[in-house]
Scaffold this motif. Structure first.
Motif, mmCIF file in Angstrom:
data_model
loop_
_atom_site.group_PDB
_atom_site.id
_atom_site.type_symbol
_atom_site.label_atom_id
_atom_site.label_comp_id
_atom_site.label_asym_id
_atom_site.label_seq_id
_atom_site.Cartn_x
_atom_site.Cartn_y
_atom_site.Cartn_z
ATOM 1 N N THR A 65 6.169 2.613 -24.234
ATOM 2 C CA THR A 65 5.457 3.882 -24.040
ATOM 3 C C THR A 65 4.790 4.332 -25.345
ATOM 4 O O THR A 65 3.669 4.830 -25.318
ATOM 5 N N ALA A 66 5.467 4.126 -26.474
ATOM 6 C CA ALA A 66 4.863 4.493 -27.758
ATOM 7 C C ALA A 66 3.614 3.663 -28.016
ATOM 8 O O ALA A 66 2.594 4.190 -28.489
ATOM 9 N N GLU A 120 0.837 4.979 -25.829
ATOM 10 C CA GLU A 120 0.306 6.228 -26.387
ATOM 11 C C GLU A 120 -0.603 5.949 -27.578
ATOM 12 O O GLU A 120 -1.671 6.551 -27.707
ATOM 13 N N ARG A 121 -0.205 5.056 -28.428
ATOM 14 C CA ARG A 121 -1.023 4.719 -29.598
ATOM 15 C C ARG A 121 -2.337 4.074 -29.180
ATOM 16 O O ARG A 121 -3.383 4.321 -29.787
ATOM 17 N N ARG A 122 -2.295 3.258 -28.129
ATOM 18 C CA ARG A 122 -3.524 2.646 -27.628
ATOM 19 C C ARG A 122 -4.477 3.725 -27.109
ATOM 20 O O ARG A 122 -5.679 3.680 -27.369
ATOM 21 N N GLN A 123 -3.892 4.679 -26.391
ATOM 22 C CA GLN A 123 -4.706 5.791 -25.884
ATOM 23 C C GLN A 123 -5.327 6.548 -27.055
ATOM 24 O O GLN A 123 -6.509 6.899 -27.021
ATOM 25 N N GLN A 124 -4.521 6.809 -28.060
ATOM 26 C CA GLN A 124 -4.992 7.536 -29.239
ATOM 27 C C GLN A 124 -6.108 6.754 -29.928
ATOM 28 O O GLN A 124 -7.135 7.330 -30.327
#
Length: 158
Positions: free
Chosen positions: A118-119, A122-126
């Motif tokens: 999940t982290a 999230e980082r990919r999304q960011q």
């Protein structure tokens, strides 16, 4: 003549008594030599025995450390065998401690993996958002550069 014969007998008697004494003294000397030889043999036996004892004591002293280490290792082996038996019994038991601990560890690892996934998402999304923002800023800069008159462009670049 009688007198000489008596003296001869007396001398003969004295001679035989001296011979007897010599024989007795020689026997005493032989006995003393035998006693001395026996005493020397006993002394040699005693000395060899003490030498052996001294060597045995020195050997025992040198072995004390290794004997202590051996006892420690025996105790360690005994403990490890008991632990091995407990683990064997525990593994055969479906509700054993080791099995439960392994399940807990597995669950903890699975949770950690999912948290990291999940982290990462999230980082990919960011990163994707930052990339989009970067692309928009690039377009804005290009548009601004096109809108600047040519004369001002050369002043701003210099």
């Amino acid at each position: 003549m009688e007198h000489l014969e008596r003296e001869s007998k007396v001398l003969h008697a004295r001679c035989s008594s001296i011979n007897k004494e010599n024989i007795e003294l020689q026997m005493i000397i032989q006995e003393e030599e035998e006693n001395t030889r026996l005493a020397l043999e006993k002394f040699c036996v005693y000395r060899n025995k003490m030498k052996g004892h001294r060597e045995a004591v020195l050997h025992a002293v040198s072995q004390m450390e290794t004997q202590r280490e051996l006892e420690e290792k025996r105790m360690l082996v005994w403990k490890l065998r008991q632990e091995k038996e407990q683990l064997r019994e525990d593994l055969q038991n479906p509700k054993g401690n080791m099995l439960q601990m392994a399940k807990h560890e597995t669950d903890a690892l699975k949770r950690e993996i999912s948290e990291r996934k999940t982290a990462i998402a999230e980082r990919r999304q960011q990163l994707k958002k930052e990339f989009e923002t970067h692309a928009e800023l690039k377009k804005d800069i290009e548009v601004d550069e096109l809108n600047i008159p040519l004369g001002l462009q050369s002043v701003s670049t210099s």
